[in-house]
Design a protein around this motif. Structure first.
Motif, PDB file in Angstrom:
ATOM      1  N   LEU A  40       0.812  -1.222   0.000  1.00  0.00           N
ATOM      2  CA  LEU A  40       0.000   0.000   0.000  1.00  0.00           C
ATOM      3  C   LEU A  40       0.844   1.271   0.000  1.00  0.00           C
ATOM      4  N   SER A  41       2.110   1.162  -0.372  1.00  0.00           N
ATOM      5  CA  SER A  41       2.971   2.355  -0.391  1.00  0.00           C
ATOM      6  C   SER A  41       2.459   3.421  -1.344  1.00  0.00           C
ATOM      7  N   LEU A  42       1.783   3.001  -2.419  1.00  0.00           N
ATOM      8  CA  LEU A  42       1.306   3.967  -3.413  1.00  0.00           C
ATOM      9  C   LEU A  42       0.197   4.851  -2.859  1.00  0.00           C
ATOM     10  N   VAL A  43      -0.456   4.438  -1.774  1.00  0.00           N
ATOM     11  CA  VAL A  43      -1.509   5.252  -1.167  1.00  0.00           C
ATOM     12  C   VAL A  43      -0.966   6.611  -0.734  1.00  0.00           C
ATOM     13  N   THR A  44       0.283   6.642  -0.284  1.00  0.00           N
ATOM     14  CA  THR A  44       0.892   7.920   0.118  1.00  0.00           C
ATOM     15  C   THR A  44       1.818   8.472  -0.963  1.00  0.00           C
ATOM     16  N   VAL A  45       2.599   7.602  -1.595  1.00  0.00           N
ATOM     17  CA  VAL A  45       3.569   8.065  -2.580  1.00  0.00           C
ATOM     18  C   VAL A  45       2.880   8.645  -3.817  1.00  0.00           C
ATOM     19  N   ALA A  46       1.724   8.129  -4.171  1.00  0.00           N
ATOM     20  CA  ALA A  46       0.972   8.630  -5.329  1.00  0.00           C
ATOM     21  C   ALA A  46      -0.385   9.172  -4.896  1.00  0.00           C
ATOM     22  N   GLY A 138      -1.155   1.997 -11.847  1.00  0.00           N
ATOM     23  CA  GLY A 138       0.065   1.736 -11.095  1.00  0.00           C
ATOM     24  C   GLY A 138      -0.155   0.719  -9.992  1.00  0.00           C
ATOM     25  N   GLN A 139      -1.284   0.810  -9.291  1.00  0.00           N
ATOM     26  CA  GLN A 139      -1.587  -0.159  -8.236  1.00  0.00           C
ATOM     27  C   GLN A 139      -1.980  -1.509  -8.828  1.00  0.00           C
ATOM     28  N   THR A 140      -2.702  -1.490  -9.943  1.00  0.00           N
ATOM     29  CA  THR A 140      -3.088  -2.739 -10.597  1.00  0.00           C
ATOM     30  C   THR A 140      -1.866  -3.503 -11.091  1.00  0.00           C
ATOM     31  N   ILE A 141      -0.910  -2.791 -11.670  1.00  0.00           N
ATOM     32  CA  ILE A 141       0.323  -3.425 -12.151  1.00  0.00           C
ATOM     33  C   ILE A 141       1.075  -4.060 -10.992  1.00  0.00           C
ATOM     34  N   TYR A 142       1.099  -3.390  -9.848  1.00  0.00           N
ATOM     35  CA  TYR A 142       1.768  -3.954  -8.674  1.00  0.00           C
ATOM     36  C   TYR A 142       1.088  -5.264  -8.265  1.00  0.00           C
ATOM     37  N   MET A 143      -0.243  -5.260  -8.235  1.00  0.00           N
ATOM     38  CA  MET A 143      -0.979  -6.466  -7.863  1.00  0.00           C
ATOM     39  C   MET A 143      -0.731  -7.603  -8.853  1.00  0.00           C
ATOM     40  N   LEU A 144      -0.611  -7.282 -10.133  1.00  0.00           N
ATOM     41  CA  LEU A 144      -0.293  -8.307 -11.118  1.00  0.00           C
ATOM     42  C   LEU A 144       1.106  -8.864 -10.877  1.00  0.00           C
ATOM     43  N   GLY A 145       2.005  -8.009 -10.395  1.00  0.00           N
ATOM     44  CA  GLY A 145       3.330  -8.477 -10.013  1.00  0.00           C
ATOM     45  C   GLY A 145       3.262  -9.457  -8.855  1.00  0.00           C
ATOM     46  N   VAL A 146       2.404  -9.173  -7.883  1.00  0.00           N
ATOM     47  CA  VAL A 146       2.215 -10.089  -6.751  1.00  0.00           C
ATOM     48  C   VAL A 146       1.665 -11.425  -7.253  1.00  0.00           C
ATOM     49  N   PHE A 147       0.725 -11.359  -8.190  1.00  0.00           N
ATOM     50  CA  PHE A 147       0.177 -12.577  -8.795  1.00  0.00           C
ATOM     51  C   PHE A 147       1.283 -13.401  -9.446  1.00  0.00           C
ATOM     52  N   THR A 148       2.134 -12.742 -10.233  1.00  0.00           N
ATOM     53  CA  THR A 148       3.237 -13.429 -10.905  1.00  0.00           C
ATOM     54  C   THR A 148       4.198 -14.035  -9.888  1.00  0.00           C
ATOM     55  N   GLY A 149       4.502 -13.266  -8.849  1.00  0.00           N
ATOM     56  CA  GLY A 149       5.420 -13.763  -7.828  1.00  0.00           C
ATOM     57  C   GLY A 149       4.883 -14.976  -7.105  1.00  0.00           C
ATOM     58  N   ALA A 150       3.567 -14.973  -6.831  1.00  0.00           N
ATOM     59  CA  ALA A 150       2.960 -16.109  -6.130  1.00  0.00           C
ATOM     60  C   ALA A 150       3.081 -17.381  -6.952  1.00  0.00           C
ATOM     61  N   SER A 365     -12.894  11.496   4.891  1.00  0.00           N
ATOM     62  CA  SER A 365     -12.684  12.837   5.439  1.00  0.00           C
ATOM     63  C   SER A 365     -11.789  12.771   6.669  1.00  0.00           C
ATOM     64  N   GLY A 366     -10.873  13.734   6.763  1.00  0.00           N
ATOM     65  CA  GLY A 366      -9.979  13.793   7.917  1.00  0.00           C
ATOM     66  C   GLY A 366      -8.540  13.583   7.512  1.00  0.00           C
ATOM     67  N   ASN A 367      -7.672  13.491   8.493  1.00  0.00           N
ATOM     68  CA  ASN A 367      -6.254  13.278   8.243  1.00  0.00           C
ATOM     69  C   ASN A 367      -6.056  11.917   7.575  1.00  0.00           C
ATOM     70  N   PRO A 368      -5.600  11.867   6.318  1.00  0.00           N
ATOM     71  CA  PRO A 368      -5.503  10.584   5.598  1.00  0.00           C
ATOM     72  C   PRO A 368      -4.509   9.617   6.233  1.00  0.00           C
ATOM     73  N   PHE A 369      -3.479  10.161   6.888  1.00  0.00           N
ATOM     74  CA  PHE A 369      -2.493   9.288   7.528  1.00  0.00           C
ATOM     75  C   PHE A 369      -3.075   8.628   8.772  1.00  0.00           C
ATOM     76  N   LEU A 370      -3.839   9.396   9.530  1.00  0.00           N
ATOM     77  CA  LEU A 370      -4.487   8.830  10.711  1.00  0.00           C
ATOM     78  C   LEU A 370      -5.504   7.772  10.309  1.00  0.00           C
ATOM     79  N   ILE A 371      -6.251   8.043   9.245  1.00  0.00           N
ATOM     80  CA  ILE A 371      -7.265   7.096   8.792  1.00  0.00           C
ATOM     81  C   ILE A 371      -6.616   5.798   8.313  1.00  0.00           C
ATOM     82  N   LEU A 372      -5.529   5.907   7.546  1.00  0.00           N
ATOM     83  CA  LEU A 372      -4.840   4.711   7.068  1.00  0.00           C
ATOM     84  C   LEU A 372      -4.248   3.929   8.240  1.00  0.00           C
ATOM     85  N   PHE A 373      -3.711   4.636   9.212  1.00  0.00           N
ATOM     86  CA  PHE A 373      -3.166   3.986  10.405  1.00  0.00           C
ATOM     87  C   PHE A 373      -4.261   3.204  11.128  1.00  0.00           C
ATOM     88  N   LEU A 374      -5.427   3.841  11.286  1.00  0.00           N
ATOM     89  CA  LEU A 374      -6.541   3.173  11.951  1.00  0.00           C
ATOM     90  C   LEU A 374      -7.057   1.990  11.128  1.00  0.00           C
TER      91      LEU A 374
END
Length: 559
Positions: A40-46, A138-150, A365-374
């Motif tokens: 889920l790094s792309l949630v903040t990086v992108a 970008g997130q879909t491609i990452y998930m396809l990478g996980v599929f390939t790796g599995a 709604s709200g601080n996105p970092f706090l919400i993701l942490f929760l």
């Protein structure tokens, strides 16, 4: 299918869970933390912050120099229309060449709200409005990478060893996690994201899970397996914590990538699976590892190396005709076919709802970092409860209940005011329930299918989960038509699957089937409805005793 009795005797000397297993388990668990972080790094990086069209008269350097620092809402209304919610449209502005002030055009550039995000890939490349799909890709491609790796790394680890795949994946996630931060161009970014997915959230995580399952005793496999899910959630919480502390997206991604350093020392301190070594004919290495482990556990036992290194005889526990059983056998007979389709939908539904709720964190709604942490934190009460209740209430009732309630939460949240406290709270509860059912399905699936096709069934379910994960970012784009659509889709799929799970047999306290015949007869007539009516016919009287643990294949367990 053959079981080596000497191998089982050897592993039995370790006990279910001693100091040695605890040490190795912690090493394996670190891979789950990094897997959740990279996933889920792309949630903040992108991240995509609030945005509007750039208005030359209000936002240019000349306008700022003239005293217009922050345009008022009234000023912006002269240039930007309102959307259906009464807010400024994010993608349109009035055509400055038209005097009627009613014709609109798409934005050519944007102004972003930098309250929480000073930089991100979305801001740099303007991945909003008509380019929004590029961010989701970008997130879909990452998930396809996980599929390939599995699929790929799973088979590779069976051939070259769990430890080699684990450690090389750790090194690659370190290199790729840092390299992707400096990628200046979109398509090369996608290529690196694909490779990043193969090694970042598949290689070490999957092999770490299997290493643990092959090392600990039967009584500890359920809590250890659920602990992997908890560590994965811990990785999601780290994404939020670092995102709140580091405003620069390039440095932030480098920090995410550097978490691969946690796994580099494993080459020297983590052991290969004794079971895998034994099955490869490297029995002396396996015996030496177990000997060292027994001494570390302090059980006061001695390992008779000469006895275990003598030629071992195997005991055949399956019909010879079942040795060639594979994926196709899951669909040849009616009862196995129904269970297979049911379980595949269950994996698919859990994955698509889990990631749908996780990826929606930035839209609440709200601080996105706090919400993701929760979002990560709320999973822990679920895992703790599951560990306690799983062997008391049964797999079927827990899985179905959690999926149905989770699906209802998704649908209810869609019809509440977007961004309200009530909506955010309901989404959090939905994540809690879905995380619980996702954890249970690992154990439930392994217990439903016979030994000769268990790995194939688990691999098929895992592939369905990876497919769902790849589809999720694209489904979230449907909120362009109506914000309710993605959440309703997630909720409906979860409700359908949760209801269908009631037609699966209960596995708690029952011997696992071993042959294809056992699998076809297992739980026939046993549904939640027949149990309630006292007509529970399970056809289990001819089952053999519970089987011993045999090495798993790696494609069988990945989020």
């Amino acid at each position: 299918m053959a079981i080596d009795q000497k191998l089982e005797e050897l592993m039995g000397l370790l006990g279910d869970f001693g100091r040695y297993q605890a040490f190795q388990f912690v090493l394996h668990l670190l891979a789950a933390v990094t897997a959740g972080l990279h996933m889920l790094s792309l949630v903040t990086v992108a991240a995509v912050p609030e945005h509007r069209c750039f208005v030359e008269a209000l936002d240019s350097a000349n306008a700022t120099a003239n005293g217009t620092i922050i345009p008022t809402f009234a000023q912006l209304l002269e240039y930007i229309p309102k959307n259906a919610d009464g807010e400024l449209d994010s993608c349109l502005m009035y055509d400055p060449l038209q005097s009627d002030n009613h014709s609109t055009i798409a934005c050519s550039s944007y102004v972003y709200n930098n309250t929480y995000y000073q930089s991100s890939r979305a801001i740099e490349w303007n991945l909003v409005c008509d380019k929004r799909w590029m961010g989701a890709l970008g997130q879909t491609i990452y998930m396809l990478g996980v599929f390939t790796g599995a699929v790929w790394l799973g088979g590779l680890a069976d051939k070259v060893g769990r430890k080699k795949v684990f450690c090389w994946s750790a090194l690659m996630q370190l290199v790729l996690g840092v390299a992707v931060a400096f990628t200046p161009e979109y398509f090369s970014f996608l290529a690196l994201r694909y490779l990043y997915g193969i090694f970042g959230s598949a290689g070490s995580y999957i092999t770490g899970f299997v290493l643990t399952m092959e090392l600990v005793g039967p009584s500890k496999r359920t809590p250890c397996g659920i602990s992997f899910q908890g560590a994965f959630a811990g990785g999601i919480m780290l994404v939020a914590a670092w995102g709140a502390l580091i405003p620069n997206r390039m440095i932030l991604q480098v920090v995410y990538g550097l978490h691969g350093l946690l796994l580099v020392a494993h080459w020297w301190i983590m052991d290969e699976s004794p079971r895998w070594l034994w099955m490869q004919g490297r029995k002396r290495e396996a015996v030496n590892i177990v000997d060292r482990a027994v001494r570390m556990n302090g059980r006061g036992l001695n390992v008779d190396k000469e006895y275990y290194l003598a030629d071992a005889k195997t005991v055949n526990v399956e019909e010879s005709s079942s040795n060639s059983a594979g994926l196709a056998d899951l669909f040849k007979t009616p009862n196995l076919r129904k269970m297979t389709l049911n379980v595949c939908l269950c994996w698919f539904a859990n994955s698509i709802t889990y990631y749908g709720l996780s990826l929606s964190a930035g839209k609440l709604s709200g601080n996105p970092f706090l919400i993701l942490f929760l979002m990560g934190l709320v999973e822990f009460p679920s895992y703790i409860s599951i560990s306690y209740l799983l062997d008391r209430l049964g797999r079927r009732s827990i899985t179905s209940s959690l999926m149905i309630v989770g699906g209802i939460c998704c649908i209810v949240a869609a019809y509440l005011t977007r961004g309200s406290t009530e909506s955010t709270s309901i989404v959090m509860f939905g994540k809690l329930f879905i995380a619980g059912s996702f954890a249970v399905i690992y154990n439930y699936s392994a217990e439903l299918f016979p030994t000769v096709v268990r790995n194939s069934a688990m691999g098929l379910g895992s592939m369905c989960a990876r497919l769902a994960g790849a589809m999720t970012p694209m489904i979230t784009l449907l909120d362009s038509f109506d914000p309710k659509i993605p959440a309703v889709i997630f909720g409906v799929i979860s409700l359908i699957s949760g209801t269908w799970v009631l037609f699966l047999p209960e596995t708690m306290g029952k011997a696992m089937p071993q042959s294809l015949l056992d699998g076809e007869n297992f739980g026939r007539g046993d549904t939640a409805f027949s149990s309630c009516m006292g007509r529970n016919k399970t056809h289990t009287e001819d089952f053999p005793p519970p089987q011993q643990m045999v090495p798993l294949r790696k494609g069988d367990s990945s989020r």
